[in-house]
Design a protein around this motif. Sequence first.
Motif, PDB file in Angstrom:
ATOM      1  N   VAL A 184      14.873  34.120 102.133  1.00 23.67           N
ATOM      2  CA  VAL A 184      15.979  34.329 101.180  1.00 23.67           C
ATOM      3  C   VAL A 184      15.430  34.540  99.763  1.00 23.67           C
ATOM      4  O   VAL A 184      15.962  35.325  98.987  1.00 23.67           O
ATOM      5  CB  VAL A 184      16.958  33.127 101.177  1.00 23.67           C
ATOM      6  N   ILE A 185      14.349  33.860  99.436  1.00 26.30           N
ATOM      7  CA  ILE A 185      13.849  33.918  98.057  1.00 26.30           C
ATOM      8  C   ILE A 185      12.392  34.377  97.932  1.00 26.30           C
ATOM      9  O   ILE A 185      11.915  34.630  96.833  1.00 26.30           O
ATOM     10  CB  ILE A 185      13.968  32.534  97.352  1.00 26.30           C
ATOM     11  N   LEU A 216       5.343  22.447  99.743  1.00 25.75           N
ATOM     12  CA  LEU A 216       5.626  23.840 100.099  1.00 25.75           C
ATOM     13  C   LEU A 216       6.894  24.308  99.389  1.00 25.75           C
ATOM     14  O   LEU A 216       6.817  25.129  98.499  1.00 25.75           O
ATOM     15  CB  LEU A 216       5.712  24.032 101.618  1.00 25.75           C
ATOM     16  N   ARG A 217       8.060  23.810  99.789  1.00 27.58           N
ATOM     17  CA  ARG A 217       9.336  24.009  99.089  1.00 27.58           C
ATOM     18  C   ARG A 217      10.182  22.802  99.427  1.00 27.58           C
ATOM     19  O   ARG A 217      10.007  22.215 100.498  1.00 27.58           O
ATOM     20  CB  ARG A 217      10.113  25.242  99.619  1.00 27.58           C
ATOM     21  N   GLY A 273      22.075  30.794 101.939  1.00 21.77           N
ATOM     22  CA  GLY A 273      21.449  30.813 100.612  1.00 21.77           C
ATOM     23  C   GLY A 273      20.219  29.927 100.553  1.00 21.77           C
ATOM     24  O   GLY A 273      19.698  29.480 101.574  1.00 21.77           O
ATOM     25  N   ALA A 274      19.747  29.698  99.321  1.00 21.09           N
ATOM     26  CA  ALA A 274      18.547  28.884  99.120  1.00 21.09           C
ATOM     27  C   ALA A 274      18.615  28.246  97.737  1.00 21.09           C
ATOM     28  O   ALA A 274      19.418  28.652  96.897  1.00 21.09           O
ATOM     29  CB  ALA A 274      17.298  29.749  99.227  1.00 21.09           C
ATOM     30  N   LEU A 275      17.756  27.226  97.535  1.00 21.81           N
ATOM     31  CA  LEU A 275      17.696  26.552  96.231  1.00 21.81           C
ATOM     32  C   LEU A 275      16.320  26.775  95.620  1.00 21.81           C
ATOM     33  O   LEU A 275      15.316  26.284  96.122  1.00 21.81           O
ATOM     34  CB  LEU A 275      18.058  25.080  96.400  1.00 21.81           C
ATOM     35  N   ALA A 276      16.301  27.578  94.564  1.00 24.38           N
ATOM     36  CA  ALA A 276      15.056  27.966  93.899  1.00 24.38           C
ATOM     37  C   ALA A 276      14.808  27.027  92.716  1.00 24.38           C
ATOM     38  O   ALA A 276      15.712  26.308  92.285  1.00 24.38           O
ATOM     39  CB  ALA A 276      15.181  29.414  93.414  1.00 24.38           C
ATOM     40  N   PHE A 331       8.484  29.405 108.361  1.00 21.59           N
ATOM     41  CA  PHE A 331       8.128  28.158 107.696  1.00 21.59           C
ATOM     42  C   PHE A 331       7.455  28.343 106.331  1.00 21.59           C
ATOM     43  O   PHE A 331       7.898  27.767 105.336  1.00 21.59           O
ATOM     44  CB  PHE A 331       7.225  27.351 108.640  1.00 21.59           C
ATOM     45  N   LEU A 332       6.384  29.140 106.285  1.00 20.40           N
ATOM     46  CA  LEU A 332       5.594  29.178 105.054  1.00 20.40           C
ATOM     47  C   LEU A 332       6.337  29.868 103.910  1.00 20.40           C
ATOM     48  O   LEU A 332       6.149  29.528 102.748  1.00 20.40           O
ATOM     49  CB  LEU A 332       4.235  29.855 105.307  1.00 20.40           C
ATOM     50  N   ASN A 349      14.645  25.446  89.124  1.00 17.46           N
ATOM     51  CA  ASN A 349      15.566  25.593  87.986  1.00 17.46           C
ATOM     52  C   ASN A 349      15.070  26.681  87.040  1.00 17.46           C
ATOM     53  O   ASN A 349      13.870  26.785  86.782  1.00 17.46           O
ATOM     54  CB  ASN A 349      15.666  24.277  87.197  1.00 17.46           C
ATOM     55  N   LEU A 350      15.994  27.436  86.501  1.00 19.63           N
ATOM     56  CA  LEU A 350      15.627  28.538  85.619  1.00 19.63           C
ATOM     57  C   LEU A 350      14.892  28.037  84.367  1.00 19.63           C
ATOM     58  O   LEU A 350      14.002  28.695  83.862  1.00 19.63           O
ATOM     59  CB  LEU A 350      16.886  29.311  85.218  1.00 19.63           C
ATOM     60  N   GLU A 388      17.410  25.210 104.237  1.00 13.89           N
ATOM     61  CA  GLU A 388      16.150  25.549 104.911  1.00 13.89           C
ATOM     62  C   GLU A 388      16.350  25.612 106.429  1.00 13.89           C
ATOM     63  O   GLU A 388      15.736  26.419 107.115  1.00 13.89           O
ATOM     64  CB  GLU A 388      15.058  24.524 104.563  1.00 13.89           C
ATOM     65  N   ASN A 405      10.329  31.254 102.581  1.00 13.26           N
ATOM     66  CA  ASN A 405      11.771  31.265 102.811  1.00 13.26           C
ATOM     67  C   ASN A 405      12.244  32.688 102.527  1.00 13.26           C
ATOM     68  O   ASN A 405      12.272  33.112 101.374  1.00 13.26           O
ATOM     69  CB  ASN A 405      12.464  30.269 101.882  1.00 13.26           C
ATOM     70  N   LYS A 428       2.191  31.252  95.935  1.00 10.20           N
ATOM     71  CA  LYS A 428       1.365  30.236  96.582  1.00 10.20           C
ATOM     72  C   LYS A 428       0.382  30.902  97.517  1.00 10.20           C
ATOM     73  O   LYS A 428       0.677  31.952  98.095  1.00 10.20           O
ATOM     74  CB  LYS A 428       2.232  29.314  97.449  1.00 10.20           C
ATOM     75  N   PRO A 482      10.835  31.911  86.519  1.00  6.84           N
ATOM     76  CA  PRO A 482      10.589  31.329  85.190  1.00  6.84           C
ATOM     77  C   PRO A 482       9.133  30.911  84.985  1.00  6.84           C
ATOM     78  O   PRO A 482       8.609  31.021  83.878  1.00  6.84           O
ATOM     79  CB  PRO A 482      11.522  30.110  85.152  1.00  6.84           C
ATOM     80  N   LEU A 502      14.219  38.049  92.378  1.00 10.84           N
ATOM     81  CA  LEU A 502      14.425  36.665  91.949  1.00 10.84           C
ATOM     82  C   LEU A 502      13.730  36.414  90.613  1.00 10.84           C
ATOM     83  O   LEU A 502      12.545  36.717  90.449  1.00 10.84           O
ATOM     84  CB  LEU A 502      13.864  35.699  93.004  1.00 10.84           C
ATOM     85  N   PHE A 561      12.059  20.634 109.918  1.00 11.02           N
ATOM     86  CA  PHE A 561      11.497  20.578 111.266  1.00 11.02           C
ATOM     87  C   PHE A 561      11.422  19.149 111.794  1.00 11.02           C
ATOM     88  O   PHE A 561      10.899  18.907 112.874  1.00 11.02           O
ATOM     89  CB  PHE A 561      10.107  21.237 111.292  1.00 11.02           C
ATOM     90  N   ARG A 575      18.591  25.717  91.669  1.00  9.24           N
ATOM     91  CA  ARG A 575      19.198  27.022  91.342  1.00  9.24           C
ATOM     92  C   ARG A 575      19.646  27.697  92.637  1.00  9.24           C
ATOM     93  O   ARG A 575      18.838  28.201  93.398  1.00  9.24           O
ATOM     94  CB  ARG A 575      18.186  27.902  90.593  1.00  9.24           C
ATOM     95  N   ARG A 587      12.864  25.640  84.239  1.00 14.71           N
ATOM     96  CA  ARG A 587      11.582  25.097  84.718  1.00 14.71           C
ATOM     97  C   ARG A 587      11.525  23.568  84.695  1.00 14.71           C
ATOM     98  O   ARG A 587      10.620  22.980  85.232  1.00 14.71           O
ATOM     99  CB  ARG A 587      10.372  25.623  83.925  1.00 14.71           C
ATOM    100  N   ALA A 637      11.439  22.249 103.097  1.00 12.70           N
ATOM    101  CA  ALA A 637      10.771  23.173 104.027  1.00 12.70           C
ATOM    102  C   ALA A 637      10.157  22.443 105.224  1.00 12.70           C
ATOM    103  O   ALA A 637      10.174  22.946 106.351  1.00 12.70           O
ATOM    104  CB  ALA A 637       9.705  23.978 103.296  1.00 12.70           C
ATOM    105  N   ILE A 638       9.590  21.270 104.986  1.00 14.78           N
ATOM    106  CA  ILE A 638       8.957  20.523 106.085  1.00 14.78           C
ATOM    107  C   ILE A 638       9.995  19.640 106.772  1.00 14.78           C
ATOM    108  O   ILE A 638      10.025  19.526 107.996  1.00 14.78           O
ATOM    109  CB  ILE A 638       7.754  19.712 105.565  1.00 14.78           C
TER     110      ILE A 638
END
Lengths: 84, 223
Positions: A73-74, B57-58, B101-104, A68-69, B106-107, B95, A71, A43, A19, A16, B65, B147, B109, B61-62
């Motif tokens: 996938v990434i 966290l992301r 897939g996932a959302l990272a 949880f902590l 932005n390239l 999540e 992901n 992190k 940036p 991955l 749940f 992303r 920043r 992510a929270i």
Amino acid sequence: MKEFVVRVLVEPKPELLDPQGQAVERALKELGLTTVSQTRVGKLIKFKLKAVSAQHARERVTEIAQKFLANPVIERYSVELEEL
Amino acid sequence: MRAAVVVFPGSNCDLDTHYVLKDLLRIETELLWYRETDLKDYDLIVLPGGFAYGDYLRAGAIARFAPVVQALVEYVERGRGLVLGICNGFQILTEAGLLPGALAPNLGRKFLCKTVKLRVENAYTPLTRLCREGELIELPIAHGEGRYVAPPETLAKLKSNRQILFTYHGENPNGSLESIAGIMDETGTVFGMMPHPERNCERLLGTGDGLKLLQGMVEEVLA
């Protein structure tokens, strides 16, 4: 019951693009650390945990890290335990 | 027909989405607090944009749940109705494993807040049924983690099942894989997109292109 300090390190997977890591690396080079490479920004999640054994603590934390902590996938993660 | 817009601590555009469904499309619509677990009365559930739980966290992510999302997993398994995640809602659905897939981050920043052009890649879905294949529409984006990324085998599946609904046209603003801006799940009942259709549903706010997306979801339920 034993008590542990747990550190879960989460970082972007190698494939991955990171940036933030790239920006930090550019700054490191400008500050004179010219031989730096492969900078990644992740992190650290740190907490205390009571558990019957180190093995039990590690299993529980790994399960939660996976779910949880981090992901998966990434990100990838590692778990460090230190008995108090 | 009944629709619900979920409200998390930190949601935004929840009221805009509620307004579009209730006042523009004339559908009975409720704002649903994130602690709710009874979803059986709803034919359409929208997870709105925003920053649920501060994106700590992301993003998502929270929130994944939260009681309402746990109930949503069962709702989807039972095929009870349609689910749309917009922006933060999309992040929450990935999540939760309801979308691949996932959302990272932005390239570039930066947090991006602007109007983008999208190409409709599959016009034969509830969300895009009022669009033409290949049509270009305009919608706003507002995200820091948009992303889209997925492993090669997931991307291959998305393509062969025609699960890619929208791609960014022209510039790829956040570095998404293959410019992907919106997808659906394999069952064709769960939808996720980073752009905000609810922010462009009236001529006063732009082209009004977002309305036909939400209207498509409604017409699918009523069909």
